[in-house]
Design an enzyme around this catalytic site. Sequence first.
Site, PDB file in Angstrom:
ATOM      1  N   HIS A  39       0.883  -1.128   0.000  1.00 11.94           N
ATOM      2  CA  HIS A  39      -0.113  -0.013   0.185  1.00 11.94           C
ATOM      3  C   HIS A  39       0.871   1.286  -0.025  1.00 11.94           C
ATOM      4  O   HIS A  39       0.530   2.378  -0.585  1.00 11.94           O
ATOM      5  CB  HIS A  39      -0.859  -0.005   1.399  1.00 11.94           C
ATOM      6  CG  HIS A  39      -2.061   0.294   1.021  1.00 11.94           C
ATOM      7  ND1 HIS A  39      -3.133  -0.669   1.228  1.00 11.94           N
ATOM      8  CD2 HIS A  39      -2.833   1.313   0.148  1.00 11.94           C
ATOM      9  CE1 HIS A  39      -4.452   0.214   0.932  1.00 11.94           C
ATOM     10  NE2 HIS A  39      -4.450   0.934   0.148  1.00 11.94           N
ATOM     11  N   GLU A  48      -7.784 -21.292 -18.714  1.00 10.57           N
ATOM     12  CA  GLU A  48      -6.658 -21.656 -18.062  1.00 10.57           C
ATOM     13  C   GLU A  48      -6.183 -23.025 -17.967  1.00 10.57           C
ATOM     14  O   GLU A  48      -5.077 -23.078 -17.356  1.00 10.57           O
ATOM     15  CB  GLU A  48      -6.247 -20.667 -16.742  1.00 10.57           C
ATOM     16  CG  GLU A  48      -7.658 -20.585 -16.032  1.00 10.57           C
ATOM     17  CD  GLU A  48      -7.503 -19.760 -14.494  1.00 10.57           C
ATOM     18  OE1 GLU A  48      -6.431 -19.060 -14.422  1.00 10.57           O
ATOM     19  OE2 GLU A  48      -8.441 -19.897 -13.788  1.00 10.57           O
ATOM     20  N   ASP A  84      -1.830 -19.387 -15.068  1.00  8.77           N
ATOM     21  CA  ASP A  84      -2.297 -20.830 -14.816  1.00  8.77           C
ATOM     22  C   ASP A  84      -2.054 -21.406 -16.229  1.00  8.77           C
ATOM     23  O   ASP A  84      -1.589 -22.673 -16.066  1.00  8.77           O
ATOM     24  CB  ASP A  84      -3.751 -20.678 -14.211  1.00  8.77           C
ATOM     25  CG  ASP A  84      -3.492 -20.627 -12.812  1.00  8.77           C
ATOM     26  OD1 ASP A  84      -2.661 -21.168 -12.013  1.00  8.77           O
ATOM     27  OD2 ASP A  84      -4.374 -20.051 -12.264  1.00  8.77           O
ATOM     28  N   CYS A 120      -5.955 -11.847 -19.602  1.00  5.03           N
ATOM     29  CA  CYS A 120      -5.789 -11.252 -18.512  1.00  5.03           C
ATOM     30  C   CYS A 120      -4.637 -11.662 -17.512  1.00  5.03           C
ATOM     31  O   CYS A 120      -4.368 -11.243 -16.495  1.00  5.03           O
ATOM     32  CB  CYS A 120      -7.135 -11.261 -17.589  1.00  5.03           C
ATOM     33  SG  CYS A 120      -7.380 -12.746 -16.899  1.00  5.03           S
TER      34      CYS A 120
HETATM   35  C1  PEP Z   1      -3.895 -16.450 -14.599  1.00  2.00           C
HETATM   36  O1  PEP Z   1      -4.087 -17.701 -13.980  1.00  2.00           O
HETATM   37  O2  PEP Z   1      -3.527 -15.911 -15.760  1.00  2.00           O
HETATM   38  C2  PEP Z   1      -5.023 -15.358 -13.889  1.00  2.00           C
HETATM   39  C3  PEP Z   1      -5.325 -13.876 -14.483  1.00  2.00           C
HETATM   40  O3  PEP Z   1      -5.449 -15.660 -12.566  1.00  2.00           O
HETATM   41  P1  PEP Z   1      -4.319 -15.857 -11.364  1.00  2.00           P
HETATM   42  O4  PEP Z   1      -3.110 -15.268 -11.596  1.00  2.00           O
HETATM   43  O5  PEP Z   1      -5.185 -14.954 -10.211  1.00  2.00           O
HETATM   44  O6  PEP Z   1      -4.571 -17.220 -10.888  1.00  2.00           O
HETATM   45 MG    MG Z   2      -5.588 -18.006 -12.874  1.00  6.86          MG
END
Ligand code: PEP
Ligand code: MG
Length: 577
Positions: free
Chosen positions: A188, A429, A453, A500
Amino acid sequence: MQRIRGRAASGGIVFGKIFFYQRDEQIVRKRRVGNRQLELQRYEYAKETALAELESLYEREIKNIGKDHAEIFFIHRMLLEDDSFVRRVNDTIMNEGCSADYAVHRAASEIASTLGRSEDEYIRARTADMLDVSRRLIRHIQNKSENTPVFDKNTILCSYDLEPSETVMLDKTKVKAICTCYGSVTSHSSILARTMNIPTVAALGKALNDSYNGCDAIVDGYSGILYIEPDNATKRRMIEKREEEGRKRELLLRLRGRRNISLDGTEIALYANISGLTDLKYVEDNDAGGIGLLRSEFLYLQNDDFPDEELQFYTYRRVLEKMKNKLVIVRTLDIGSDKNPDIVDNEEVNPAMGMRSIRLCFERPDVFRTQLRALFRASVYGRLAIMFPLIVDPEEIVAIKAIIQDVWDELDAEGVAYSKNVQIGIMIETPAAVMFSDELAREVDFFSIGTNDLEQYVLAIDRKDVRLEKYNRPHHLAVLRMIKQAADSIHRYGKWIGICGELAGESELTEIFMAIGIDMLSVSPTRILPLRRKIRSLDLSDKEDILVRSGVMLPREPRHYEVYSDYSADRKYVWKR
Ligand code: PEP
Ligand code: MG
């Protein structure tokens, strides 16, 4: 000259003098008390005083640094009033007869250690807030006054670590840079420093200590380097770099409000990944087109019980209202594996392949339904999309839809307003989701590729295992080809796809993602403007050629070729007849 390297947490170059700040050490001992009721009153009185103090700091700092960042004091108030925190303190005083300061110290340490065990850097960084606010409360219990240091102008504030509330309170006219031995880029304090535009270097380690108090120094917040007693050549270099970086930032800021469009006219959306309400300011500052991933688990990891419907509703509603008519994609609870709050009884043989994410939601329908109820209730306040993690099978989507229907029926029966105009998507994923992407595409409105993932499962690399770092090749063509396969499947149904995972922010791959036809990249907010600049410089007139030359796509007729498994911009495939 001494040169210490840390992690670049907030950009900028500052020349100044080091002030090594050490807060008064707080001594808390385990002590038995005679009158437990009286001790409880002492705690309650100190709590009321701390709450009032936080309230007035909140009001004051709204004017100084704006509502979003003053919110830290609001969050601290919430932490002090948090049920589990209060219950732990009460129990330690009333059941064990311990002193109030010890009870607070123990409760805060326990909660902080739950947060600190998270593999998610952002959530781990929230530990500091818990410890920060407990120190305030203990100070009141012990009747001590606050130690506020006085700075000279052009101070480089060095410290072992800095609490968020200390960062907010800094006199910005005097403190021009921050350097800490510990802390992380996503703590933070670092986030606040970035917003307050104070160049910051974190994690400088033990090499930085109080013996440098009063020394001349230069902070390079871009590279994460602290120069102590710099020589003339370094000074000259830093002046030049400061001018150069200033010119670059100016140019980047001019891109606010511009389209993410390449020279040939290919457009892509750039959204932001966030973990909580405090990140919303960066979403706006960096001109994100929407929120591509709200990691809802931050709400669960901050508590030692599953968050109730009201807390979740309030949070989702705030985000949706703030984003107005921009799309907000909330991912449902994704705990287990590397994110393990105490609320989950998780003795896993192999956590990454265990009872996690959507599986956990199926095991705990009460928890899942609470989240869905909160989300649909919030849906009337903006443009919501809901996304489900770790899907491997279309049947899972059928099961999810049945639960959603139940939630709708329940809300209808209660006369509660909600919108059915909510896009439903899934994270791609797992390799199974890619291979089944055609069947999955029929069932949903969009895909979002979780490359973090996906890489882990495709390359058989446990993302938590630091020993495997050298085997982790995120540019592996197996991953990129899978992204293309998923994109082709969903596009066949006229639907859209985003990425993402962290790979989305790698500008070396932007050309490939756009050639594949990815519709949206969701990245940490500060990556948005640099990516926009990159996109606007690309020419994607021949997308097939880009994909064939990079090895993501095979040529239409069989040819011999030299095989590389990793994509690299300067190493193209050589196809031979
Ligand atoms: C991913 O697996 O790419 C993802 C965006 O989720 P996290 O990193 O939260 O598992
Ligand atoms: Mg993930």
